[in-house]
Write a protein that holds these residues in place. Sequence first.
Motif, mmCIF file in Angstrom:
data_model
loop_
_atom_site.group_PDB
_atom_site.id
_atom_site.type_symbol
_atom_site.label_atom_id
_atom_site.label_comp_id
_atom_site.label_asym_id
_atom_site.label_seq_id
_atom_site.Cartn_x
_atom_site.Cartn_y
_atom_site.Cartn_z
ATOM 1 N N ILE A 191 0.839 -1.197 0.000
ATOM 2 C CA ILE A 191 0.000 0.000 0.000
ATOM 3 C C ILE A 191 0.870 1.243 0.000
ATOM 4 O O ILE A 191 1.896 1.308 0.688
ATOM 5 N N GLY A 192 0.487 2.222 -0.814
ATOM 6 C CA GLY A 192 1.237 3.469 -0.904
ATOM 7 C C GLY A 192 0.755 4.466 0.130
ATOM 8 O O GLY A 192 0.036 5.419 -0.187
ATOM 9 N N TRP A 193 1.159 4.259 1.354
ATOM 10 C CA TRP A 193 0.700 5.121 2.463
ATOM 11 C C TRP A 193 1.756 5.104 3.548
ATOM 12 O O TRP A 193 2.069 4.047 4.093
ATOM 13 N N THR A 194 2.312 6.259 3.861
ATOM 14 C CA THR A 194 3.374 6.330 4.856
ATOM 15 C C THR A 194 2.847 6.592 6.257
ATOM 16 O O THR A 194 3.617 6.839 7.179
ATOM 17 N N GLY A 195 1.525 6.505 6.407
ATOM 18 C CA GLY A 195 0.906 6.661 7.721
ATOM 19 C C GLY A 195 0.335 5.349 8.214
ATOM 20 O O GLY A 195 0.785 4.261 7.847
ATOM 21 N N PRO B 268 -6.864 -4.064 1.942
ATOM 22 C CA PRO B 268 -5.835 -3.094 2.301
ATOM 23 C C PRO B 268 -6.458 -1.710 2.473
ATOM 24 O O PRO B 268 -7.313 -1.295 1.679
ATOM 25 N N SER B 269 -6.059 -0.992 3.508
ATOM 26 C CA SER B 269 -6.716 0.290 3.766
ATOM 27 C C SER B 269 -5.880 1.160 4.694
ATOM 28 O O SER B 269 -4.943 0.697 5.344
ATOM 29 N N ILE B 270 -6.260 2.425 4.756
ATOM 30 C CA ILE B 270 -5.832 3.273 5.864
ATOM 31 C C ILE B 270 -6.416 2.682 7.144
ATOM 32 O O ILE B 270 -7.549 2.203 7.159
ATOM 33 N N ASN B 271 -5.656 2.714 8.209
ATOM 34 C CA ASN B 271 -6.165 2.220 9.487
ATOM 35 C C ASN B 271 -7.228 3.184 10.023
ATOM 36 O O ASN B 271 -6.949 4.374 10.200
ATOM 37 N N PRO B 272 -8.434 2.699 10.286
ATOM 38 C CA PRO B 272 -9.471 3.602 10.801
ATOM 39 C C PRO B 272 -9.310 3.967 12.272
ATOM 40 O O PRO B 272 -10.126 4.722 12.811
ATOM 41 N N TYR B 273 -8.253 3.473 12.909
ATOM 42 C CA TYR B 273 -8.019 3.751 14.331
ATOM 43 C C TYR B 273 -8.026 5.265 14.582
ATOM 44 O O TYR B 273 -7.282 6.025 13.961
ATOM 45 N N ALA B 274 -8.885 5.709 15.498
ATOM 46 C CA ALA B 274 -8.981 7.119 15.900
ATOM 47 C C ALA B 274 -9.170 8.042 14.704
ATOM 48 O O ALA B 274 -8.726 9.193 14.726
ATOM 49 N N SER B 275 -9.851 7.543 13.677
ATOM 50 C CA SER B 275 -9.927 8.301 12.425
ATOM 51 C C SER B 275 -11.316 8.208 11.798
ATOM 52 O O SER B 275 -11.461 7.887 10.616
ATOM 53 N N THR C 55 -9.871 10.339 -1.143
ATOM 54 C CA THR C 55 -9.144 9.400 -2.001
ATOM 55 C C THR C 55 -8.331 8.456 -1.135
ATOM 56 O O THR C 55 -7.561 8.898 -0.269
ATOM 57 N N THR C 56 -8.486 7.172 -1.353
ATOM 58 C CA THR C 56 -7.720 6.180 -0.590
ATOM 59 C C THR C 56 -6.319 6.039 -1.175
ATOM 60 O O THR C 56 -6.060 6.435 -2.313
ATOM 61 N N PRO C 57 -5.400 5.446 -0.441
ATOM 62 C CA PRO C 57 -4.067 5.170 -1.003
ATOM 63 C C PRO C 57 -4.134 4.140 -2.128
ATOM 64 O O PRO C 57 -5.079 3.338 -2.213
ATOM 65 N N GLU C 58 -3.120 4.150 -2.955
ATOM 66 C CA GLU C 58 -2.994 3.128 -3.991
ATOM 67 C C GLU C 58 -2.568 1.808 -3.366
ATOM 68 O O GLU C 58 -1.671 1.778 -2.513
#
Length: 729
Positions: free
Chosen positions: A244-248, A266-273, A284-287
């Motif tokens: 995943i192209g996401w540095t967070g 695959p996803s951004i972590n929804p933790y506290a978000s 827009t989600t990460p690639e």
Amino acid sequence: MKHICTLALAALVGMQAYAAEKQIIRISTDQTDLVLQVAPNGRLYQSYLGEKLLHESDLDLLGWSVHPASDASVIERGWEVCSTSGNEDFFEPAWGVTHSDGNPSTWLYYVSSSTKQVEGGTQTDILLRDDKYPVDVTLHYIAYPKENIIKTWSEIKHQEKKPISLFRYASTMLYFSSPSYYLTEFSSDWAKEVQMTSQQLQFGKKIVDTKLGSRAAMHAQPFFMVGLGQPVAENTGDVLMGTIGWTGNFRFTFEVDNVGNLRVIPSINPYASVYELPKGEVFTTPEFIFTLSKGTGEGSRNFQRWARNYQLKDGKGTRMTLLNNWENTAFDFDEPILAELMKEAKDLGVDMFLLDDGWFGNKYPRNSDNAGLGDWEANRQKLPGGVPALVRYAKEAGVEFGIWIEPEMVNPKSELMEKHPDWAIHYPNRETYYYRNQLVLDMSNPEVQDYVYEVVDKLMKENPDLAYFKWDCNSPITNIYSPYLKDKQGRLYIDHIRGVYNVMKRVSENYPKLPLMLCSGGGARCDYEALKHFTEFWCSDNTDPVERIYIQWGFSQFFPAKAMCAHVTSWNKNASIKFRTDVASMCKLGFDIGLKELSADELVYCQTAVANWKRLSSTILDGEQYRLVSPYEGNHMAVNYVSTDQQKAVLFAYDVYPRFEEKLFPVKLQGLDPNKMYKVEEINLMPGVKSVLKANGKVLSGDYLMKIGLEVFGFKPLHSCVIELTEQK
């Protein structure tokens, strides 16, 4: 019974009527097909993902089953491409939305799709829409045929009067049906990056995630491999490889359902978000980038080729060798010391001198890691001539000059913190706690983004001959509160990373030829979104060559050698300078060592190794890589590179800690032309040492080298062998 038969007949008639105008969306590479279909209920499902189908007519046979006693408008256990929270599916959703009226359900229906040609491949865009709310989700796919890579991401927007809340936001959803599934993950820590471990996935969910915000990959690297039907292997078996192209904060969810199917999310972590999305704004989600391959070796070459061609900054360009000062001087240096080191860089034969941490700060001098971050003015006591004088010294020495920065961070002891305490992420009403004596600047704030960009821009405007930046990021986010976002804290983790990317993109666009190293306390930043703007990344602060063998082996699963920085240092002095240099030479070579600690023969060796690496760099950095012997499976390691025209190859072989009189096997090379003849020559030898390689100087066929191999392993611990193979015509 009559009622059941009537339902079955109605379902069958509906399916037959639909088959005549079935909407099929085919996303293809030369080796892989991802086939999506619009079902009779108007929703989009995955009907196939696997090896490419040879006959177009076979696509009509793909589909799903409708239970005879069920409503034909509902697909039982359907593999919905964008399954959402609140629908009839019982498993992990791709998207979770709470509408402005409080309704937590979203049902997405197919609207349209289109394709267009992009660099290297074909982009497919699919629009889905909720039937009750003005909410659109667009799925994007780019298929790269030759590289056998598919890149996918999603966008959501709405026209509701009030903001909606997003609590899930996957980049994609992939489904598999296989007898078994085996996950290889890459856990991490400082100096222990990409530790490979495997396990079988059983019923339920396995989650790999990170919650660190910045320096986010410190504990878990953002990539994985799944063996379909058997554990992953180098040259056999069906393997899914994804990153995943996401540095967070990211999250990979692997869920095996009650009938043995696997969904990968695959996803951004929804933790506290929980993300509040206003009307008209696009989320827009990460690639997510993946390949399906026969073995991990093939999959790695897919990724490496694709990265060089399309994703890595200056992916087809050259790379500079360098001498760094950190392991030699740490914070203790001045202008004369640095000027002398630049002369050493020239004597060594490298292209550049890289000045690391400790060059800045005046009111709060950067003499340790507890002060100065944020004050990017040269320290007048150490460097009275400033950065311009250092650039001049480098020119006089005949090398390029590069510099270290950590612009996203701030020390409490800094002029920046005194002027702008609200720019740092910190709690307003709790005791502040620090990681490495620093705080993270709030990159969700546009003012902070401008400041961080200006760190680079000002240095470049004042020193247009600056040739390189090492961009570090040493702290995760602590004290997790944004003074800028105020009552919208659910956006912090996401908008912070978007701000980081905004600055990286701005630097890259305004300085397109400027090489940059992506660093994060070692290898805690290694994602393909950031690498659009960076030429390379720092794999680890751990430069012990034994550990580096494992670290470089792990990173090579997804990244080309030219993206992986490897330096020769004094870590592990039980290893010879030859062994340390030969390990670093399998990636982008650099040095971080004082030449005065080397003997005359060791210096000559290093100079020769640098010259050899430069001569062979096009093969090492741009050739096809074949991992031959895994350090995880014994006491040795070997890898070879082959030029694209198959006229040149380089073999690196390492004896790590051999067992006493263990049985040794020849190393069989891969990727050569079996009908070409190759001269075998051992290089990188110490002065006065002759090769003991039996095949040294001989001309052998590619067929022999791949089927019989070379006897390059021995019984001496920490011993290395570098072999150059050249086509003879």
